[in-house]
Design a protein around this motif. Sequence first.
Motif, short mmCIF file in Angstrom:
data_model
loop_
_atom_site.label_atom_id
_atom_site.label_comp_id
_atom_site.label_asym_id
_atom_site.label_seq_id
_atom_site.Cartn_x
_atom_site.Cartn_y
_atom_site.Cartn_z
N MET A 1 30.71 83.65 2.47
CA MET A 1 30.21 82.31 2.10
C MET A 1 30.25 81.38 3.32
O MET A 1 31.26 81.28 4.02
CB MET A 1 31.10 81.69 1.00
N THR A 2 29.15 80.70 3.54
CA THR A 2 29.18 79.70 4.61
C THR A 2 29.76 78.41 4.06
O THR A 2 29.72 78.14 2.86
CB THR A 2 27.76 79.43 5.15
N LYS A 3 30.32 77.65 4.96
CA LYS A 3 30.92 76.36 4.60
C LYS A 3 29.84 75.41 4.09
O LYS A 3 28.72 75.42 4.57
CB LYS A 3 31.59 75.78 5.86
N THR A 4 30.18 74.60 3.11
CA THR A 4 29.22 73.58 2.70
C THR A 4 29.73 72.22 3.15
O THR A 4 30.94 72.00 3.25
CB THR A 4 29.00 73.56 1.17
N TYR A 5 28.80 71.35 3.44
CA TYR A 5 29.14 70.01 3.91
C TYR A 5 28.73 69.01 2.85
O TYR A 5 27.61 69.04 2.37
CB TYR A 5 28.43 69.73 5.24
N GLY A 6 29.66 68.14 2.49
CA GLY A 6 29.40 67.20 1.40
C GLY A 6 28.45 66.09 1.78
O GLY A 6 28.11 65.91 2.95
N GLU A 7 28.02 65.36 0.77
CA GLU A 7 27.14 64.22 0.99
C GLU A 7 27.87 63.18 1.84
O GLU A 7 29.09 63.03 1.75
CB GLU A 7 26.74 63.61 -0.35
N LEU A 8 27.14 62.50 2.65
CA LEU A 8 27.71 61.44 3.49
C LEU A 8 28.26 60.34 2.59
O LEU A 8 27.53 59.78 1.77
CB LEU A 8 26.59 60.87 4.38
N ASN A 9 29.55 60.09 2.72
CA ASN A 9 30.15 59.15 1.76
C ASN A 9 31.34 58.42 2.38
O ASN A 9 32.46 58.51 1.91
CB ASN A 9 30.59 59.94 0.52
N PRO A 10 31.09 57.68 3.47
CA PRO A 10 32.21 56.97 4.12
C PRO A 10 32.69 55.80 3.27
O PRO A 10 31.96 55.31 2.40
CB PRO A 10 31.57 56.47 5.42
N GLY A 11 33.92 55.36 3.53
CA GLY A 11 34.49 54.22 2.81
C GLY A 11 33.66 52.96 2.98
O GLY A 11 32.90 52.83 3.94
N GLU A 12 33.84 52.04 2.03
CA GLU A 12 33.10 50.78 2.09
C GLU A 12 34.01 49.76 2.76
O GLU A 12 34.96 49.29 2.14
CB GLU A 12 32.74 50.36 0.66
N ARG A 13 33.74 49.45 4.01
CA ARG A 13 34.67 48.64 4.79
C ARG A 13 34.23 47.18 4.96
O ARG A 13 33.05 46.90 5.09
CB ARG A 13 34.83 49.23 6.20
N VAL A 14 35.26 46.32 5.04
CA VAL A 14 35.03 44.96 5.51
C VAL A 14 35.35 45.02 7.00
O VAL A 14 36.51 45.19 7.39
CB VAL A 14 35.96 43.96 4.79
N LEU A 15 34.30 44.92 7.84
CA LEU A 15 34.47 45.16 9.27
C LEU A 15 34.82 43.88 10.01
O LEU A 15 33.95 43.06 10.32
CB LEU A 15 33.21 45.82 9.84
N LEU A 16 36.12 43.70 10.28
CA LEU A 16 36.60 42.51 10.97
C LEU A 16 37.35 42.92 12.24
O LEU A 16 38.35 42.30 12.61
CB LEU A 16 37.50 41.69 10.03
N GLY A 17 36.86 43.96 12.89
CA GLY A 17 37.43 44.38 14.16
C GLY A 17 36.56 43.86 15.30
O GLY A 17 35.78 42.92 15.14
N PRO A 18 36.70 44.50 16.46
CA PRO A 18 35.95 44.08 17.64
C PRO A 18 34.52 44.61 17.63
O PRO A 18 33.87 44.65 18.67
CB PRO A 18 36.75 44.70 18.78
N GLY A 19 34.02 45.04 16.50
CA GLY A 19 32.67 45.59 16.39
C GLY A 19 32.76 47.08 16.14
O GLY A 19 33.69 47.70 16.65
N PRO A 20 31.90 47.67 15.34
CA PRO A 20 30.75 47.04 14.69
C PRO A 20 31.16 46.01 13.63
O PRO A 20 32.23 46.12 13.05
CB PRO A 20 30.03 48.22 14.02
N SER A 21 30.28 45.03 13.44
CA SER A 21 30.44 44.11 12.32
C SER A 21 29.62 44.64 11.14
O SER A 21 28.87 45.59 11.28
CB SER A 21 29.95 42.71 12.72
N ASN A 22 29.82 44.01 9.97
CA ASN A 22 29.03 44.45 8.81
C ASN A 22 27.55 44.15 9.05
O ASN A 22 27.20 43.13 9.65
CB ASN A 22 29.52 43.74 7.54
N VAL A 23 26.74 45.05 8.56
CA VAL A 23 25.30 44.96 8.78
C VAL A 23 24.64 44.43 7.51
O VAL A 23 24.95 44.89 6.41
CB VAL A 23 24.74 46.35 9.18
N HIS A 24 23.75 43.46 7.66
CA HIS A 24 23.04 42.87 6.52
C HIS A 24 22.23 43.95 5.80
O HIS A 24 21.61 44.80 6.45
CB HIS A 24 22.11 41.77 7.04
#
Lengths: 394, 394
Positions: free
Chosen positions: A1-24
């Motif tokens: 069996m080959t490895k399967t890769y899941g759907e892209l599903n990153p956390g929903e972040r409030v981006l208050l670091g040095p960038g990236p900022s949240n995108v409209h």
Amino acid sequence: MTKTYGELNPGERVLLGPGPSNVHPRVLKAMATPLVGHLDPDFLEIMNDTMELLREVFQTKNTLTIPMSGTGSAGMETALVNLLEPGDKAVVCINGLFGQRMADIAERCGAQVITVEGEWGRIIEPESVEDALKGSGAKLVAIVHAETSTGVKQPIEEISRIVKNYDALLLVDAVTSLGGVEVKVDEWGIDACYSGTQKCLSCPPGLSPVTFSDRVMEVLRTRKTKVQSWYLDLTMIQNYWGKERFYHHTAPISMIYALRESLRIIHEEGLKNRFKRHITNSNALVAGIEAMGLEMFAQEGHRLPSLNAVKVPEGVDDVKVRKYLLERFNIEIGGGLGDLKGKIWRIGLMGHSSTKNNVFLVLSALESALRAQGFSIRPGAGVAAANEVFSKDL
Amino acid sequence: MTKTYGELNPGERVLLGPGPSNVHPRVLKAMATPLVGHLDPDFLEIMNDTMELLREVFQTKNTLTIPMSGTGSAGMETALVNLLEPGDKAVVCINGLFGQRMADIAERCGAQVITVEGEWGRIIEPESVEDALKGSGAKLVAIVHAETSTGVKQPIEEISRIVKNYDALLLVDAVTSLGGVEVKVDEWGIDACYSGTQKCLSCPPGLSPVTFSDRVMEVLRTRKTKVQSWYLDLTMIQNYWGKERFYHHTAPISMIYALRESLRIIHEEGLKNRFKRHITNSNALVAGIEAMGLEMFAQEGHRLPSLNAVKVPEGVDDVKVRKYLLERFNIEIGGGLGDLKGKIWRIGLMGHSSTKNNVFLVLSALESALRAQGFSIRPGAGVAAANEVFSKDL
């Protein structure tokens, strides 16, 4: 069996670091637009709009005002490799990581680098630039307007006058200011300026807007050697963005879609309103931070509204606090870089991330994180102080 | 009144030029995913997946297999600036525009470039590489696997054996082959290989996947000089993509989301199926082209399935035909570059654009365009010939 890769599903972040900022959401939507070719008539129109809108945020009439096909550091390298030739002398001001980076790149260009060193967290004083220039025969002075590693906003005008007196070119890093903090390229006499898309422009990272004065164009025309980077060679790239539309490399089409949309949002808001919003939200954050018994890091009177550097209080663990904010509240803030690692937090309030609500969120979450570390805070002090600033703003 | 800028609304194109190719809706959707930070734990997972999936398409075990933050030409520059130091000797094979570009960049690195010139449209013969290597002391041989300007597919294996005999490094441009045409980095003994995302990977342009062998890692470790490009300096970048996750520059997050998704699609289809699809569709196109009385440009037996170069027939106006295809049918095909301007068309069948339906479309539209120029074609001849190829494929 080959490895399967899941759907892209990153956390929903409030981006208050040095960038990236949240995108409209409008910019995210633009990213999903089906592509046309990089020489398509429709794309040439989009390029024209993008250049016009970039001139607006840079406050310049410079013809060569374009997004380079790389992140902010590619813009830094673009400016240096095009302006410098081996043996040229360059004055580089260093009061943070990005000043260091400029010196590193200038050396890789074969330039003789004269550094003006300043304390991290304080501005570079105009006199020290003059001292470095005296009798140096330097071709350019490079300085960071918005030092992302310290939160310092460098005044440019007086230094610009000095640089002109010595007939040198002025190169300014505006990565963390453009689109959120006043950057007046023409009025301030800046010859070369670069930025990144993922800070106050609130577009995803991947492009570096740059602008170059007529004096730079003359320097480019009279170079004795080829620009050492083919990819960043403006003598060729200007023919793709200019009337000739001559193929150089395939432009990052979707990123330019996104940049145009983010610039359109800025155009609609208006630069004045946008700068005021950044200042108000930063003032509220600073009031909250100080009311919580914390201290700001950067020199008073020279703080960036887009990047707020806060001292990590004695006995508090930097990494634990940031992890707590991320894991419990989905909030990203930045840590310190280089010597400042573990000593400061960098709270970005940039572009679409610079909102009253995000000020409330980060102050509230920080209160929780600090309490968890045994740091004593009067409950709700931060938010109360921020609200006081907001109430005056109405 | 200030100028208003309309909503982003480019034409809906069938992209059958030299790239970008059409992007799968799943990839467009990935581009619109809200961002996380470039040091976010979720992003680090996405980076890991992306590296694994890239190793799969490159057919390599190389640890340093990553997307560079620029388009394909940035990948070319990455390979050359990292492998070469001033004074090094480099053999560069030139039988098209991208070979020329490699020579140009190698010279900018201060290398002594020994060129192996071949006719545009034909492969480079192994003997001429050996002739150039003999007694040269060259550090590397650079060659284009898929010459986008001519449609030639260069055999690599025999040349690789020769290069190894002379103890040189083998650098291969796989911009227009990776993900659509077999590229076996490990089996073929390639030391450095780069590609672009906007061709057979069918991801928007903006990233350049690269891979480097252990021999290259040793060359990097023992460099005497700093890499002349800071932005493309692998000695630093490997620490961001490696275990250290050390900040170098802000990664183009959304583009990496898109690349991961496009690689996931390739993983699901399987490389074998994908290569077969590219061959079948190209065979059908070539059959159709020849049935219409046109001629292919590239050397028989060495044609790229992903980029099909067709001679512009005597008396037919290249630009008029391409304009007709774009304006009437929303189909983009490419023109010739350099000396081939006006002499060939470049029809890309890459990645998501390589479909039976697109073969029908471009043959049908080309028939219409050529008739409009007075070129005589037996009606429906192209589609009929294509259908014959497809019928054998069932």
